[in-house]
Motif scaffolding. Structure first.
Motif, PDB file in Angstrom:
ATOM      1  N   PRO A  23      27.888  -4.115   9.261  1.00 23.34           N
ATOM      2  CA  PRO A  23      29.109  -4.294  10.447  1.00 23.34           C
ATOM      3  C   PRO A  23      30.073  -2.966  10.660  1.00 23.34           C
ATOM      4  N   GLU A  24      30.197  -2.267   9.375  1.00 24.89           N
ATOM      5  CA  GLU A  24      31.427  -1.425   9.315  1.00 24.89           C
ATOM      6  C   GLU A  24      30.392   0.036  10.059  1.00 24.89           C
ATOM      7  N   SER A  25      29.245   0.289   9.654  1.00 24.91           N
ATOM      8  CA  SER A  25      28.570   1.322  10.292  1.00 24.91           C
ATOM      9  C   SER A  25      28.136   1.280  11.737  1.00 24.91           C
ATOM     10  N   ALA A  26      27.897  -0.132  11.921  1.00 24.43           N
ATOM     11  CA  ALA A  26      27.490  -0.259  13.389  1.00 24.43           C
ATOM     12  C   ALA A  26      28.960  -0.149  14.402  1.00 24.43           C
ATOM     13  N   ARG A  27      30.162  -0.580  14.016  1.00 19.81           N
ATOM     14  CA  ARG A  27      31.180  -0.297  14.549  1.00 19.81           C
ATOM     15  C   ARG A  27      31.495   1.177  14.889  1.00 19.81           C
ATOM     16  N   ARG A  28      31.558   2.012  13.524  1.00 17.98           N
ATOM     17  CA  ARG A  28      31.415   3.351  13.762  1.00 17.98           C
ATOM     18  C   ARG A  28      30.276   4.164  14.671  1.00 17.98           C
ATOM     19  N   LEU A  29      29.096   3.533  14.636  1.00 23.41           N
ATOM     20  CA  LEU A  29      28.237   4.041  15.543  1.00 23.41           C
ATOM     21  C   LEU A  29      28.553   3.893  16.962  1.00 23.41           C
ATOM     22  N   LEU A  30      28.988   2.690  17.352  1.00 25.70           N
ATOM     23  CA  LEU A  30      29.472   2.309  18.706  1.00 25.70           C
ATOM     24  C   LEU A  30      30.606   3.110  19.034  1.00 25.70           C
ATOM     25  N   ALA A  79      23.182  -2.036  17.025  1.00 31.05           N
ATOM     26  CA  ALA A  79      24.406  -2.053  16.681  1.00 31.05           C
ATOM     27  C   ALA A  79      25.240  -3.561  17.300  1.00 31.05           C
ATOM     28  N   ARG A  80      25.331  -3.248  18.467  1.00 30.15           N
ATOM     29  CA  ARG A  80      25.912  -4.351  19.316  1.00 30.15           C
ATOM     30  C   ARG A  80      25.172  -5.689  18.945  1.00 30.15           C
TER      31      ARG A  80
END
Length: 89
Positions: A23-30, A79-80
């Motif tokens: 979740p953290e890396s997904a938010r950063r990617l977005l 990521a979403r």
């Protein structure tokens, strides 16, 4: 002439990267945005592409940006999806 289907192939190549997301890396990617100079260059090339005035070198450059953009879009989609399936994201 063979008809290439780059998005499904690209999606299969990117799938292992998506599996590395949390979740953290997904938010950063977005949250990632293109550098303003790069974005301006892509917009310039897109306009020239639309009016048919790209040089061969510009066409190659633009295709590279489009391919990379597709890569990033697919990864951001993963990521979403991860965040949508994560409770309390």
């Amino acid at each position: 002439m063979k008809s290439a289907k780059p998005v499904p192939i690209l999606d299969r190549l990117i799938a292992p990267l998506g599996e590395c997301l949390n979740p953290e890396s997904a938010r950063r990617l977005l949250d990632l945005k293109a550098d303003p100079k790069v974005q301006a260059r892509v917009e310039y090339l897109a306009a020239r592409s639309t009016d048919g005035s790209l040089t061969p070198d510009e066409r190659d450059e633009y295709r590279t940006y489009v391919s990379f953009g597709t890569f990033v879009a697919i990864l951001k989609s993963q990521a979403r999806q991860l965040l949508a399936n994560t409770p309390g994201h």
